[in-house]
Design a protein around this motif. Structure first.
Motif, short mmCIF file in Angstrom:
data_model
loop_
_atom_site.label_atom_id
_atom_site.label_comp_id
_atom_site.label_asym_id
_atom_site.label_seq_id
_atom_site.Cartn_x
_atom_site.Cartn_y
_atom_site.Cartn_z
N ASP A 160 98.15 36.00 -64.15
CA ASP A 160 96.89 36.44 -64.75
C ASP A 160 96.03 35.26 -65.18
O ASP A 160 95.36 35.30 -66.21
CB ASP A 160 97.15 37.38 -65.93
N LEU A 161 96.04 34.18 -64.38
CA LEU A 161 95.18 33.02 -64.66
C LEU A 161 93.79 33.31 -64.10
O LEU A 161 93.65 33.64 -62.92
CB LEU A 161 95.77 31.75 -64.02
N ARG A 162 92.79 33.17 -64.94
CA ARG A 162 91.44 33.57 -64.56
C ARG A 162 90.45 32.41 -64.67
O ARG A 162 90.69 31.44 -65.40
CB ARG A 162 90.95 34.69 -65.49
N GLU A 163 89.34 32.54 -63.96
CA GLU A 163 88.25 31.56 -64.10
C GLU A 163 87.80 31.53 -65.55
O GLU A 163 87.61 32.57 -66.18
CB GLU A 163 87.08 31.94 -63.19
N GLY A 164 87.69 30.32 -66.09
CA GLY A 164 87.27 30.18 -67.49
C GLY A 164 88.42 30.16 -68.48
O GLY A 164 88.20 29.91 -69.67
N ASP A 165 89.64 30.45 -68.02
CA ASP A 165 90.79 30.34 -68.92
C ASP A 165 90.91 28.91 -69.42
O ASP A 165 90.51 27.96 -68.73
CB ASP A 165 92.09 30.74 -68.20
N ARG A 166 91.48 28.77 -70.60
CA ARG A 166 91.72 27.45 -71.18
C ARG A 166 93.24 27.29 -71.28
O ARG A 166 93.90 27.97 -72.04
CB ARG A 166 91.00 27.30 -72.52
N TYR A 167 93.76 26.38 -70.46
CA TYR A 167 95.19 26.30 -70.14
C TYR A 167 95.77 25.07 -70.85
O TYR A 167 95.49 23.93 -70.47
CB TYR A 167 95.31 26.18 -68.62
N LEU A 168 96.60 25.30 -71.88
CA LEU A 168 97.26 24.20 -72.58
C LEU A 168 98.52 23.82 -71.80
O LEU A 168 99.41 24.64 -71.58
CB LEU A 168 97.64 24.62 -74.00
N MET A 169 98.58 22.55 -71.38
CA MET A 169 99.61 22.12 -70.43
C MET A 169 100.65 21.23 -71.11
O MET A 169 100.44 20.03 -71.30
CB MET A 169 98.96 21.38 -69.26
N ILE A 170 101.78 21.86 -71.48
CA ILE A 170 102.87 21.09 -72.08
C ILE A 170 103.98 20.82 -71.07
O ILE A 170 104.80 19.92 -71.29
CB ILE A 170 103.43 21.81 -73.33
N ASN A 171 104.01 21.58 -69.98
CA ASN A 171 104.98 21.27 -68.93
C ASN A 171 104.59 19.95 -68.27
O ASN A 171 103.42 19.76 -67.90
CB ASN A 171 105.00 22.39 -67.87
N PRO A 172 105.54 19.02 -68.12
CA PRO A 172 105.17 17.70 -67.58
C PRO A 172 104.64 17.78 -66.16
O PRO A 172 105.17 18.52 -65.33
CB PRO A 172 106.48 16.92 -67.66
N TYR A 173 103.61 16.99 -65.88
CA TYR A 173 102.98 17.01 -64.56
C TYR A 173 103.91 16.49 -63.46
O TYR A 173 103.70 16.80 -62.28
CB TYR A 173 101.70 16.16 -64.58
N PHE A 174 104.90 15.66 -63.82
CA PHE A 174 105.79 15.15 -62.77
C PHE A 174 106.73 16.22 -62.26
O PHE A 174 107.42 16.03 -61.26
CB PHE A 174 106.60 13.95 -63.27
N HIS A 175 106.79 17.37 -62.93
CA HIS A 175 107.65 18.48 -62.53
C HIS A 175 106.81 19.48 -61.74
O HIS A 175 105.61 19.60 -61.95
CB HIS A 175 108.21 19.13 -63.81
N THR A 176 107.43 20.18 -60.82
CA THR A 176 106.70 21.13 -59.98
C THR A 176 105.88 22.11 -60.80
O THR A 176 104.74 22.43 -60.45
CB THR A 176 107.68 21.91 -59.07
N PHE A 177 106.44 22.60 -61.91
CA PHE A 177 105.71 23.58 -62.72
C PHE A 177 104.42 22.98 -63.25
O PHE A 177 103.35 23.58 -63.14
CB PHE A 177 106.59 24.06 -63.89
N GLY A 178 104.48 21.78 -63.82
CA GLY A 178 103.28 21.18 -64.39
C GLY A 178 102.25 20.82 -63.35
O GLY A 178 101.04 21.05 -63.52
N LEU A 179 102.71 20.25 -62.23
CA LEU A 179 101.79 19.83 -61.17
C LEU A 179 101.16 21.02 -60.45
O LEU A 179 99.95 21.05 -60.23
CB LEU A 179 102.54 18.95 -60.16
N LYS A 180 101.99 22.00 -60.11
CA LYS A 180 101.48 23.06 -59.22
C LYS A 180 101.10 24.34 -59.95
O LYS A 180 99.99 24.84 -59.78
CB LYS A 180 102.50 23.30 -58.12
N ALA A 181 102.00 24.87 -60.79
CA ALA A 181 101.62 26.04 -61.58
C ALA A 181 100.62 25.64 -62.67
O ALA A 181 99.97 26.51 -63.26
CB ALA A 181 102.86 26.69 -62.21
N GLY A 182 100.50 24.34 -62.91
CA GLY A 182 99.53 23.86 -63.88
C GLY A 182 98.24 23.41 -63.22
O GLY A 182 97.24 24.13 -63.20
N LEU A 183 98.26 22.22 -62.62
CA LEU A 183 97.02 21.63 -62.11
C LEU A 183 96.48 22.33 -60.88
O LEU A 183 95.29 22.65 -60.79
CB LEU A 183 97.25 20.14 -61.82
#
Length: 470
Positions: free
Chosen positions: A174-197
């Motif tokens: 349910d990620l939508r345009e205009g959502d504000r996404y706080l990213m605590i999952n590290p970017y070097f991990h698949t979750f942070g890089l892909k489900a995040g960025l």
């Protein structure tokens, strides 16, 4: 995806990192310039570039700059020691290393023959904008496994896999345009890089990177920046439940978590006491990205005790020994420079052997019951640590638990539980906890030993590293 984000989302806020605020137009311009600077430094299509830095706008610009230059991104775990990082960087064949100097008080000595660049340097965004044509089948990144089962291996994924997979993830989360996404999952991990960025670029969500989790900082950011999306491991939601003034969290709408087993009571409390209207869970791994995800409307019990249904285009079945096998477009292209390990992981029919043990519920949802290597046998009975841990965390005084098998002369192996207690209330004794356990699980599952710890050893992805518990 990145280049078009400037056209699709323009002046909408793309990144908030401390005092720095960038629109999508400005962020994309910086990425294009980083790509140009990297090309001028000699990065060519297909070259691997390592990135060792904390979550920040600099990480985002550097990572997508590498991809825009046609390079292959090699994210490096920020919790690695210098030696561990050097091992991964050397084995990856990286042409260059991008680092944030001084992070965690360390300055990285680059292996001989590899160029070093600081991601915070203005030189990285001083190039002329450059966008290298890439194909969907080109390798996009090499993400190294967490190393909980031996030396980290580099899983190769291509661009097409990533874009398809995280478009589906963004929809179900349910990620939508205009959502504000706080990213605590590290970017070097698949979750942070892909489900995040990647998901944020796909949908037009504002990215708010957090370098190191700190509850007070997170609460301040949620309140001040009106954060709507906050994924994280179950421990994050436990921490949020302890916040005294929950009106400060009022903007939160969507959460995503994942673990082998989450107490149903935790999911019920998250929905009852926090403002989240959706809480998704799922199962995935470095070698296959998303495998299963929960669906809108799933019950508290389904979200807590299962990993949901197979993603579109992904097949999941169980081997004769209960191992979860995965086949489909999301399975990696192999381990970098390791044909033997690739052949061991992916069989001749294309099934990835995950090393996880699972079962299906009557509704077809996957339940992960443990790691193949973690299972221990008590007097002929198979004991699954994840199941025992799930029961132990139902005790009102238990915050976290990890169970391992230890040798026993009579039974072969028995369970030993490492337990972190809640801060509140009267702590139970070992015998209290064992007596409570005997009433709730079969005798062979009940741990014979209990050791209380202040904290469990975890890797950067939040997984308990059981090798450190013996």
């Amino acid at each position: 995806m990145v280049a078009s984000a400037a056209d699709r989302f323009g002046d909408a806020e793309a990144v908030v990192d401390g005092p720095l605020r960038l629109t999508f137009t400005k962020l994309v311009d910086r990425i294009g310039r980083a790509s140009g600077a990297l090309a001028e430094m000699g990065v060519r299509p297909g070259d691997r570039v390592a990135l060792w830095a904390p979550n920040s706008v600099h990480w985002i610009v550097a990572a997508f700059g590498v991809l825009a230059a046609g390079g292959v991104l090699v994210p490096v775990n920020t919790r690695f020691t210098d030696g561990e990082a050097a091992d991964v960087i050397t084995r990856s064949g990286a042409k260059a290393v991008l680092v944030q100097k001084g992070f965690l008080g360390r300055d990285f000595d680059v292996p001989p023959g590899i160029r070093l660049h600081d991601v915070t340097s203005d030189a990285l965004v001083a190039g002329a904008p450059y966008w290298c044509p890439v194909d969907g089948d080109d390798i996009a990144d090499v993400v190294y496994t967490s190393g909980t089962t031996g030396k980290p291996k580099g899983a190769m994924m291509n661009h097409r896999q990533t874009l398809r997979m995280y478009d589906e993830w963004a929809t179900l989360a349910d990620l939508r345009e205009g959502d504000r996404y706080l990213m605590i999952n590290p970017y070097f991990h698949t979750f942070g890089l892909k489900a995040g960025l990647v998901a944020s670029f796909l949908r037009g969500a504002t990215m708010l990177p957090v370098a190191v989790f700190d509850l007070d900082l997170v609460v301040d950011l949620v309140e001040r920046e009106r954060v709507t999306m906050l994924p994280g491991p179950p421990t994050v939601y436990v921490a949020l439940l302890a916040v005294a003034d929950k009106t400060r969290l009022a903007s939160l709408r969507a959460g995503v978590t994942g673990a082998a087993d989450i107490p149903v009571e935790l999911v019920r409390r998250v929905h009852a006491e926090l403002p989240f209207s959706t809480l998704m869970t799922g199962y995935g791994l470095t070698e296959a990205g998303n495998v299963t995800l929960s669906r809108p409307g799933d019950s508290f019990a389904d979200v807590a005790t299962t990993a949901g249904l197979a993603c579109t285009g992904v097949e999941v079945r169980l081997g004769d020994d209960g191992e979860v096998l995965v086949r489909g477009y999301g399975v990696m292209q192999g381990y970098l420079d390791d044909a033997a390990a690739t052949a061991e992981a992916i069989d001749a029919q294309g099934w990835l052997h995950t090393g996880d043990l699972g079962e299906f519920t009557e509704s077809g949802r996957l339940r992960i019951i443990g790691r193949k290597k973690d299972m221990f046998i008590v007097g002929g009975f198979n004991a699954y640590p994840a199941e025992i841990e799930g029961i132990l965390t139902e005790h009102p005084s238990v915050a976290h638990a990890a169970v391992v098998g230890v040798p026993d002369e009579r039974l072969g192996q028995v369970g030993k539980a490492y337990v972190v207690l809640q801060a509140r209330g009267e702590p139970p004794t070992v015998e209290d906890l064992l007596s409570w356990s005997r009433q709730r699980m079969a005798g062979y599952k009940v741990p014979r030993y209990v050791q209380f710890l202040d904290v469990l050893p975890t890797n950067a992805a939040g997984k308990v590293v059981k090798d450190r518990l013996h």
